[in-house]
Design an enzyme around this catalytic site. Structure first.
Site, PDB file in Angstrom:
ATOM      1  N   ILE A 154       0.831  -1.196   0.000  1.00 41.06           N
ATOM      2  CA  ILE A 154       0.000   0.000   0.000  1.00 41.06           C
ATOM      3  C   ILE A 154       0.872   1.256   0.000  1.00 41.06           C
ATOM      4  O   ILE A 154       0.494   2.293  -0.556  1.00 41.06           O
ATOM      5  CB  ILE A 154      -0.976  -0.003   1.202  1.00 41.06           C
ATOM      6  CG1 ILE A 154      -2.064   1.059   1.032  1.00 41.06           C
ATOM      7  CG2 ILE A 154      -0.244   0.212   2.512  1.00 41.06           C
ATOM      8  CD1 ILE A 154      -3.014   0.790  -0.107  1.00 41.06           C
ATOM      9  N   TYR A 155       2.065   1.182   0.590  1.00 43.97           N
ATOM     10  CA  TYR A 155       2.994   2.321   0.524  1.00 43.97           C
ATOM     11  C   TYR A 155       3.306   2.662  -0.925  1.00 43.97           C
ATOM     12  O   TYR A 155       3.179   3.806  -1.366  1.00 43.97           O
ATOM     13  CB  TYR A 155       4.275   1.978   1.275  1.00 43.97           C
ATOM     14  CG  TYR A 155       5.425   2.911   0.985  1.00 43.97           C
ATOM     15  CD1 TYR A 155       5.372   4.251   1.360  1.00 43.97           C
ATOM     16  CD2 TYR A 155       6.564   2.452   0.324  1.00 43.97           C
ATOM     17  CE1 TYR A 155       6.420   5.120   1.072  1.00 43.97           C
ATOM     18  CE2 TYR A 155       7.618   3.304   0.049  1.00 43.97           C
ATOM     19  CZ  TYR A 155       7.541   4.635   0.420  1.00 43.97           C
ATOM     20  OH  TYR A 155       8.574   5.486   0.139  1.00 43.97           O
ATOM     21  N   ALA A 156       3.730   1.651  -1.696  1.00 41.73           N
ATOM     22  CA  ALA A 156       4.058   1.886  -3.100  1.00 41.73           C
ATOM     23  C   ALA A 156       2.835   2.344  -3.883  1.00 41.73           C
ATOM     24  O   ALA A 156       2.926   3.221  -4.757  1.00 41.73           O
ATOM     25  CB  ALA A 156       4.642   0.617  -3.709  1.00 41.73           C
TER      26      ALA A 156
ATOM     27  N   THR B 227       0.262   4.071  -2.794  1.00 43.97           N
ATOM     28  CA  THR B 227      -0.055   5.478  -2.528  1.00 43.97           C
ATOM     29  C   THR B 227       0.916   6.399  -3.247  1.00 43.97           C
ATOM     30  O   THR B 227       0.535   7.470  -3.726  1.00 43.97           O
ATOM     31  CB  THR B 227      -0.032   5.789  -1.023  1.00 43.97           C
ATOM     32  OG1 THR B 227       1.267   5.512  -0.468  1.00 43.97           O
ATOM     33  CG2 THR B 227      -1.087   5.002  -0.267  1.00 43.97           C
ATOM     34  N   LYS B 228       2.180   6.000  -3.357  1.00 48.17           N
ATOM     35  CA  LYS B 228       3.154   6.820  -4.067  1.00 48.17           C
ATOM     36  C   LYS B 228       2.856   6.870  -5.568  1.00 48.17           C
ATOM     37  O   LYS B 228       2.991   7.916  -6.215  1.00 48.17           O
ATOM     38  CB  LYS B 228       4.571   6.298  -3.810  1.00 48.17           C
ATOM     39  CG  LYS B 228       5.099   6.645  -2.428  1.00 48.17           C
ATOM     40  CD  LYS B 228       5.179   8.146  -2.245  1.00 48.17           C
ATOM     41  CE  LYS B 228       5.938   8.558  -1.013  1.00 48.17           C
ATOM     42  NZ  LYS B 228       6.087  10.017  -0.908  1.00 48.17           N
TER      43      LYS B 228
END
Length: 349
Positions: free
Chosen positions: A163-165, A167-168
């Site tokens: 989810i980090y990637a 969102t980026k």
């Protein structure tokens, strides 16, 4: 220490940096202040890692004329708008985010709030103030399951693994839409495993050095058969500084775009890798730390962690084409500089 590349005087005079108490934001603010910019820092001082370290960074910056700061969350749109209206920046460099691949497995909502909502608020401020250039941080993690390396900005990147990637990657798309709709010059930079003095305690180098000095074992994922494009912090900051003046322009036609240029055919929007263009095996990275410290590590070899990728490797040719600069700090030199800082800061000499 690597010498910063020669730069021409900038047409811009004032820069708002979000995440100014963070690892990268702190170093960028120092560089811009040294180059004569007025800088206002904006940071939420979240407790994802040791807040004392963030406070120390801000305290150092506040000793420099030309630096002012606000402590507030990006989700607080009213405060962000007030600060932006009062400071009137020529440029915004948006670095603040909820970081960490592994933490995104535990608390995904934090990434939506900070990275999506917070970035939207920054873009709204940039649009309203019609800043000369909006630069926003992305990550090599957006390349996800891509197997072709080195990663190029023109490669398709639709297989994010956390989810980090995700969102980026979403902020890259959001930035493109605002660049197109409002003719807002926007550069997204994808970072590759940044390390160096004042680094984050959740990053591998910090954790490895701390554990080895304390005699604790270190967790080495995928049994050390992982590769990373380690980018020294000064090299990264040099790249950002030069990109500030490499303002993307909406092309007259797609034929005007060079084959390796990620410039959008319909917007003043570009994506740029900032990496060392060299992949280093994790076991070799650990060897270099051991050599620097003169202490062998207790190695806890583990399987690959969920959401992780076996390798990252940047093609930094576009950065060089745009700025004439290419990161080149050798990883052993960078590790030695980090260890010197760590031993001094934590009084372990």
């Amino acid at each position: 220490m690597p010498q910063p590349p020669a730069v021409k005087p900038s047409a811009f005079k004032s820069v708002l940096i979000t995440g100014s108490a963070g690892f990268i934001g702190f170093h960028l603010a120092r560089r811009l202040l040294a180059d004569g910019f007025r800088v206002h820092g904006y940071d939420g001082m979240t407790d994802y890692y040791d807040v004392t370290l963030k406070q120390r960074r801000h305290a150092m910056l506040l000793q420099t004329p030309g630096f002012t700061a606000t402590e507030a969350m990006l989700e607080d749109a009213a405060t962000l708008d007030r600060v932006a209206d009062e400071f009137r920046p020529d440029v915004i460099v948006h670095l603040a985010a909820q970081a960490g691949v592994r933490y995104s497995l535990e608390n995904p909502r934090a990434y939506i709030d900070a990275n999506i909502v917070g970035t939207f608020n920054v873009m709204e401020a940039a649009r309203r103030l019609e800043v000369g250039h909006l630069l926003m941080a992305s990550t090599s993690s957006v390349y996800g399951a891509n197997a072709r390396m080195p990663y190029a900005e023109t490669d398709k990147a639709d297989t994010q693994l956390t989810i980090y990637a995700a969102t980026k990657k979403a902020t890259e798309a959001m930035g493109h839409s605002y660049a197109h709709l409002w003719n807002l010059p926007t550069t997204m930079f994808r970072f590759f495993t940044v390390y160096g003095p004042w680094g984050r305690p959740d990053m591998a180098l910090f954790k490895f050095v701390d554990a080895i000095l304390e005699g604790r074992p270190i967790d080495i994922y995928n049994h050390g058969e992982m590769f990373r494009d380690f980018t020294y912090i000064d090299d990264l900051v040099n790249g950002i500084r030069l990109l500030i003046d490499a303002v993307p322009q909406r092309p007259a036609s797609p034929e005007d775009i060079a084959p390796n240029d990620s410039l959008s055919p319909v917007a003043p929007h570009r994506i740029v890798n900032i990496g060392n263009s060299d992949k280093v095996r994790l076991l070799d990275f650990v060897d270099a730390i051991e050599d620097t410290l003169g202490i062998p590590a207790k190695r806890n070899l583990m399987d690959m962690q969920k959401g992780d990728v076996p390798a990252t490797w940047a093609d930094a040719g576009l950065l060089q084409d745009l700025t004439g600069y290419r990161p080149a700090t050798d990883v052993r030199q960078g590790i030695a500089r980090f260890v010197d800082w760590f031993l001094d800061y934590y009084e372990k000499r």
